[in-house]
Design an enzyme around this catalytic site. Structure first.
Site, mmCIF file in Angstrom:
data_model
loop_
_atom_site.group_PDB
_atom_site.id
_atom_site.type_symbol
_atom_site.label_atom_id
_atom_site.label_comp_id
_atom_site.label_asym_id
_atom_site.label_seq_id
_atom_site.Cartn_x
_atom_site.Cartn_y
_atom_site.Cartn_z
ATOM 1 N N LYS A 109 9.280 5.812 -2.582
ATOM 2 C CA LYS A 109 10.179 6.903 -2.195
ATOM 3 C C LYS A 109 11.430 6.826 -3.050
ATOM 4 C CE LYS A 109 10.423 10.130 1.074
ATOM 5 N NZ LYS A 109 9.298 10.649 1.866
HETATM 6 N N1 GLU Z 1 7.946 13.763 0.757
HETATM 7 C C1 GLU Z 1 6.704 14.015 1.380
HETATM 8 C C2 GLU Z 1 6.399 12.933 2.407
HETATM 9 O O1 GLU Z 1 7.268 12.342 2.971
HETATM 10 C C3 GLU Z 1 5.593 14.238 0.368
HETATM 11 C C4 GLU Z 1 5.274 13.063 -0.506
HETATM 12 C C5 GLU Z 1 4.291 13.388 -1.608
HETATM 13 O O2 GLU Z 1 3.750 14.468 -1.645
HETATM 14 O O3 GLU Z 1 4.082 12.484 -2.447
HETATM 15 O O4 GLU Z 1 5.275 12.712 2.765
#
Ligand code: GLU
Length: 478
Positions: A109
């Site tokens: 993240k």
């Molecule tokens: N930010 C989104 C999540 O928390 C999508 C992550 C992604 O598509 O890699 O799942």
């Protein structure tokens, strides 16, 4: 600014506590449990951008929780509240989420401490490109190693800038577009990615209501149709979830909670009208067709069948958990319920459909986009017309029958058109997402119902995903 009260564990500690609850019920080899729990690395970058005649320094993070599978995957958040603890908690949730829905990624993240509303589009582009440059030069944006996506405060526009920045730095990489997902369609995106997380919430609820025993545990009856829903946060996820549940499943949206208070109306709220109002006015205040209260928290605690927290982490905590009346909560946001609140809700018998499952629609469709980018072809391009040609054969035969049988039998109106049409990319994406959400739910509920020591879906979800991550590590010889 965090919504988690200071006397409660931090977001990352909450995730670890929930993890620990699950591993206590598992039989993992010594050491492996810790290997899975800890965050492998967090990179902090401080970079300067010249804006309005002076240099402004920004702080950003990219955390890699687990590399049991690569690339690692997870969004990039733009918010003033971003900090290391949060990014690490979110990266850990990505590991568990990807494992649960069988998206072949590790967890990661990113976050940039910024209030995007303070900058114009040109400035945001400079900042995003510079952040992307800093990450890409360390392979923290890379089609085979680390693939970001949108999260709070970012969307298609930012992903297009990131993809372009990576392509400029890697001019001969034929797979450059796969370095990030959530891109606009004209820059290598996929149909249905914007709606994906909200769509996933809808599919999760549909699957939940396919199991009457589970509905009964939540002290509810019947189908999804007619259920009263309160949604907290009408951003991309909350909006799509509420819209689909209202327009396609017969739910009534009785409450919408936003930064500046909440709307409440037992007869139902027009989600599209409120969404348009928020885009224009920045909040729900002044919206004419529902009662407004400045005390959003009271609506979070109002009577309803389904509560959908779709904004920040920690909004349901020890200060309000015992007053939450919803018998069923689906966590569209990441970490909206603290570990302490989770205990309170479990005691009360509230059923919680956990974040790592409920909001996995986003990363699932990101997976499809990544595969599309690597295969350099749109889904359905090869099969669609061939499928239509085969359907045409059946239609021709039915047409003959129609002529012979005359007034005894005829084709249902619209059947021909509906049947003839081969699936386009959007339909294939939705079908893949629906399948993913059904299978992942079934794997969770099996553990929930089959094991006497598992009393909630969250623990079940952790057990399923940790088992999968452990199996990957074992296959690697760890
Ligand atoms: N930010 C989104 C999540 O928390 C999508 C992550 C992604 O598509 O890699 O799942």
């Amino acid at each position: 600014m965090s919504t988690i009260p200071a006397n409660e564990p931090t977001f990352r500690e909450s995730v670890d506590l929930m993890f620990n609850r699950a591993v206590a019920l598992m039989d993992l080899p010594p050491g492996l449990e810790e290997k899975i729990r800890v965050c492998n690395a967090t990179y902090t970058v401080r970079f300067g951008v010249r804006l309005r005649g002076q240099i402004t320094t920004f702080t950003g993070y990219r955390s890699v929780h687990s590399e049991h599978m690569e690339p690692v995957k997870g969004g990039i958040r733009f918010a003033p509240s971003v900090h290391q603890d949060e990014v690490e908690a979110l990266a850990a949730l990505m590991t568990y989420k990807c494992a649960l829905v069988e998206a072949p990624f590790g967890g990661s993240k990113g976050g940039l401490r910024i209030d995007p509303r303070d900058y114009d589009e040109y400035e945001l582009e400079q900042i995003t490109r510079r952040f992307a440059y800093e990450l890409a030069k360390r392979d923290m944006i890379h089609p085979a190693q680390n693939v970001p996506a949108p999260d709070m405060g970012t969307g298609e526009r930012e992903m297009a800038w990131i993809a372009d920045q990576y392509a400029r730095m890697n001019t001969t990489d034929i797979n450059a577009r796969a370095c990030v997902t959530g891109k606009p369609l004209n820059a290598g995106g996929i149909s249905g990615r914007v709606e994906a997380t909200g769509r996933g919430v809808q599919y999760a609820l549909r699957e939940f209501f396919r199991h009457p025993e589970d509905v009964k545990v939540a002290k509810l009856t019947g189908k999804l149709d007619g259920k009263r829903v309160i949604v907290q946060g009408l951003g991309n996820v909350g909006y799509h979830a509420a819209k689909f549940l209202r327009d396609e499943d017969g739910c009534t949206i009785v409450g919408i909670i936003e930064r500046d208070g909440a709307l409440h109306d037992e007869s139902g709220i027009d989600v599209d009208a409120v969404y348009a109002w928020i885009l224009k006015h920045g909040g729900v205040s002044g919206y004419p067709d529902a009662a407004h209260t400045a005390e959003g928290a009271t609506v979070l605690e109002a009577e309803c069948d389904i509560l959908i927290p779709a904004a920040l982490e920690g909004v349901i905590n020890l200060t309000n958990a015992d007053r939450i009346k919803a018998p069923l909560i689906i966590e569209a946001a990441n970490g909206p319920i603290t570990a302490g609140a989770d205990d309170v809700l479990r005691e009360k018998g509230t059923v919680v459909i956990p974040d790592m499952y409920a909001n996995a629609g986003g990363v699932t469709v990101s997976y499809f986009e990544w595969v599309k980018n690597l295969s350099h072809i749109r889904f359905g391009r090869m099969q669609r017309r061939q499928e239509e040609a085969r359907h045409q054969l059946v239609i021709d035969e039915l047409q003959r029958l129609d002529e012979v049988l005359g007034d005894q039998w005829s084709m249902t109106p619209n059947f021909k058109d509906k049947y003839l049409r081969g699936a386009d990319e959007l339909e294939l994406v939705r079908s893949g997402l629906d399948d993913t959400m059904r299978i992942a739910y079934q794997s969770m509920r099996e553990v929930w119902h089959d094991r006497e020591d598992v009393h909630d879906l969250r623990t079940a979800a952790y057990i399923v995903s940790i088992s999968k991550v452990a199996a990957s590590y074992r296959a690697k010889g760890l």
